[in-house]
Every structure is written in structure tokens, then in C-alpha cells.
Design an enzyme around this catalytic site. Structure first.
Site, PDB file in Angstrom:
ATOM      1  N   ASP A  80       0.810  -1.218   0.000  1.00 42.34           N
ATOM      2  CA  ASP A  80       0.000   0.000   0.000  1.00 42.34           C
ATOM      3  C   ASP A  80       0.841   1.264   0.000  1.00 42.34           C
ATOM      4  OD1 ASP A  80       0.756  -0.632   2.715  1.00 42.34           O
ATOM      5  OD2 ASP A  80      -0.672   0.875   3.406  1.00 42.34           O
ATOM      6  N   GLU A 175       0.072  -1.297   5.623  1.00 44.47           N
ATOM      7  CA  GLU A 175       1.151  -0.881   6.521  1.00 44.47           C
ATOM      8  C   GLU A 175       1.071   0.609   6.833  1.00 44.47           C
ATOM      9  OE1 GLU A 175       5.145   0.645   7.703  1.00 44.47           O
ATOM     10  OE2 GLU A 175       3.922   1.189   5.975  1.00 44.47           O
TER      11      GLU A 175
END
Length: 408
Positions: A80, A175
Site C-alpha cells: 500500500d 502498513e
């Protein structure tokens, strides 16, 4: 093997922004677009036991080709990107043989990367620098980490003469919103220890990170017609400004560095009736973090006394802890990574992370996991960049680490 820049830019083209304060996991379904692609690529290159689970975690392994047992090493990166800047429709540009001068990213919008503002750019002179047009993220955090891990994996698979123990690979979602390992299966992963590859310049090596807390502040005001507001109106926006002013100015991100913590107002939305603020509260030292949290409580108590009880509500939520406590008993992970870098002529830069990483939480889940830099800089903003040469060097660091453990 696919050119490393080509591989990197394939991943960059896929929008994988995560989104904070969501109940579903991962926070955005579009992250799985890249994660599914990675799983297919891993299978195609011959990585074993590749799987992608319901949460989007991708796991795989490269079995040992040695006749003795050596530690199983894990390498982890996240798919991400942050939501601070747009992460779609990325218009990248490769500045060949960068000359060390200011770079006009976007002439129409007047976006220029000035070396006076980013002097570390001079470290990239002579390299092929990858940037955007300044209107989006690049996504090098952490698609460079993904690229480097898979490039190293492909090398090992294509060179059976390269000796290695069991290699474990994982890619995670979410994350950037602090939830990257909420459902990570450490037992399934099967590594004795790991290294996250998550941002930072070439040679960076970190085993310390912030202790982190999120501060959610809600201000309740009283609205009325401004023509008859005397002794009636309580403007929640102005109370929010008071609250912010009660926190030390010198403890803001723009005034801190290295081991200095901060309280960062990351989001503010409101009107006269109600204002909400979200703070990032950070410090490497747990006691200092608790002192910062206490200031939030005291500020709320004072404003509730000044106006009325219930005007200010504060909710403090701890996110992750400094991994140092878990890495110190196994400092050979740091020593071996430093030795790998030095063997390549790369100077190790051991420095604390002024943020968090999946590795911090994994370390508390029983998987010691310091962090390796991926060669890039200026993460989370329009000036994010990396270079082909740095990514190639990071691949070599991975291979040297693996080689070092194989020689034990």
C-alpha cells in the site's frame, strides 16, 4: 530477468492507497490488485508455496539448496501507499544520468525539486533518477522494496549455484495505516527472523522506531446566530485552536529530528458546532511518549474547566512500539546486515526510524525484524524518488545477507 526499472514501474502504475479509520481489512480493495499480480508473478518465476489469503497477504518461499541447516530468512515489503497525495494516474519520468541540478517536475504548475531544499539529491549524480510530474506520489515506498525482494528471488532461482537456506517472502497490505500485520500469520510464514525492506536511503539499517499513539480530539461547541451570539456561542474551531496552542511548538515534526518525538496535527475538520482533530503522537522513549499523552489529557481538563465539562473529548490509542527491545537480544541481525553492506563497499547508516514499520509489530509477535533501506527518498510526497542504481544495490545487499547466513 525483467529490467529492474521496468518491474518497479509496473507496480507503480497500480493504485494501492490504503485509507485510515476503516473497519474492513484491507482498508481498500484496490490493494489486492497488486497483491494478486505479485502472487501470479511469484508462481511464474518458480517460487514455492505461493498463496494469497482472504486479507490480501501474499506468502511464498524458496527452499534451501544446501546440505546443512541454516536459518530461514524472511524478506517483507508492503504493497500500500499513503493517502497524503494522489496515488493513481502516476506520470513518471526517468532523468538519465542526473546532473545534480534542480529538476523541473511540472513546468505548468511550477513544481521544482530544488537541490537547496533536498541536498541529498547530490548523492544521485550520475544515476538514472525516477520521479513523477509532482502531482502524485511515486509509490517507491514501498514498491521499491517489493521490486528488490522479487529481483533477488529471481536471481536465486535462476542461479542454482548460489547457495542459500530457506528464503521466506511476504507482501502485506495496510502498513501505512498501522494495520499491516493485524492478520499476519507468523507461523505460516516460517522464518526464524526477517528483514523488512521499507523505505530509506541506500545503506540505511534500522532497529529502532517510534512508540506510536493516535490522539482523537473532539470539540463540542454551541452554535447560534452571530448577531445574538454573546455569552451563548462556543466556537468549536476556536477551541480547537486553543487546544493546539497548548501543545509545545518545539514538539512539532518540523522542529524535531533523530530521537526527538513530536505531536503532529494530521487532520482537522469542523464547524462552529463540532470540530475533530487527529494527532500522531510519537517518541522513541516510552516515558516521553507517556508525557506527551498526558499533555493531551491536561489540555482537555483545562478547556473543560474554562468552558464546561464535555466540551473537549480526548481518546488516545496506542499503535505500535519501539522494536529495539526485541532486537537487542539478537544483534547479530544488525551485525550481519552491516557486514553485507561493507562487503559491497556500501557504508551502513544505522539510524532510528522516524515512523513505524511492519517489522516493529512483527518483532513483538515473535519474528525479530529490523528494516533495510530501499534506496529512495522524500517518501509520502510529490518529491518522492528512487534510482535504478540504488535499487540494484539493494538487491545485492539482500543477496549478500543471504550469502552470509549460508556461510555459517
Amino acid at each position: 530477468m525483467k529490467d529492474i526499472t521496468e518491474r518497479f514501474l509496473t507496480y507503480v502504475a497500480i493504485d494501492t492507497q490504503s485509507k485510515a479509520n476503516q473497519t474492513q481489512f484491507p482498508s481498500t480493495e484496490k490493494q489486492k490488485d497488486l497483491l494478486r499480480l505479485l502472487a501470479e508473478e511469484m508462481k511464474a518465476m518458480g517460487i514455492s508455496d505461493v498463496s494469497i489469503d482472504e486479507y490480501g497477504y501474499v506468502y511464498g518461499s524458496i527452499p534451501s539448496n544446501m546440505d546443512k541447516k541454516v536459518p530461514a530468512i524472511g524478506f517483507i515489503a508492503h504493497a500500500d501507499t499513503v493517502e497524503d497525495m494522489p496515488g493513481n494516474d502516476i506520470k513518471y519520468r526517468i532523468v538519465k544520468n542526473y546532473d545534480g541540478k534542480d529538476i523541473v517536475l511540472n513546468e505548468e504548475k511550477g513544481i521544482v525539486m530544488h537541490t537547496a531544499e533536498f541536498p541529498h539529491m547530490l548523492n544521485y549524480v550520475g544515476q538514472d533518477l525516477i520521479v513523477t510530474d509532482g502531482t502524485t506520489l511515486l509509490g517507491a515506498d514501498d514498491k521499491a522494496g517489493i521490486t528488490e525482494i522479487l529481483y533477488a528471488a529471481e536471481y536465486m532461482l535462476e542461479h542454482p549455484e548460489f547457495k542459500h537456506g530457506d528464503i521466506k517472502i511476504a507482501f502485506t497490505p495496510d502498513e501505512e495505516v498501522g494495520r499491516g500485520v493485524d492478520f499476519f500469520d507468523v507461523k505460516k510464514f516460517g522464518a526464524d527472523f526477517g528483514y523488512t525492506m521499507d523505505g530509506g536511503g541506500l545503506g540505511e539499517l534500522s532497529f529502532e522506531n517510534f512508540n506510536a499513539c493516535s490522539g482523537f480530539v473532539t470539540i463540542h461547541g454551541t452554535n447560534s446566530h452571530p448577531g445574538s451570539a454573546k455569552n451563548v456561542m462556543v466556537n468549536s474551531i476556536l477551541v480547537a485552536m486553543e487546544f493546539s496552542a497548548m501543545l509545545p511548538v518545539h514538539e512539532r515534526p518540523e522542529s524535531t529530528e533523530v530521537y526527538e518525538g513530536f505531536s503532529h496535527l494530521n487532520n482537522l475538520n469542523g464547524n462552529v458546532e463540532e470540530t475533530k482533530m487527529i494527532y500522531m503522537i510519537r517518541d522513541h522513549d516510552r516515558q516521553k511518549l507517556e508525557e506527551k499523552k498526558a499533555r493531551f489529557v491536561k489540555a482537555a481538563e483545562y478547556l473543560n474547566f474554562k468552558y464546561c465539562e464535555g466540551t473537549v473529548e480526548v481518546v488516545l490509542k496506542d499503535s505500535y512500539s519501539n522494536m529495539r527491545e526485541k532486537i537487542e537480544p539478537c544483534m547479530e541481525l544488525i551485525d550481519n546486515a552491516k557486514a553485507a553492506m561493507e562487503s559491497l563497499g556500501i557504508t551502513p547508516i544505522v539510524k532510528p526510524i522516524r515512523g513505524g514499520t511492519d517489522g516493529a509489530r512483527l518483532s513483538y509477535m515473535g519474528l525479530p525484524c529490523p528494516n533495510l533501506g530501499t534506496g529512495g527518498c522524500n517518501a509520502h510526497g510529490r518529491y518522492e524518488c528512487n534510482t535504478k542504481e540504488n535499487m540494484e544495490q539493494c538487491v545485492q545487499i539482500v543477496l549478500e545477507i543471504v550469502k552470509g547466513y549460508a556461510a555459517l
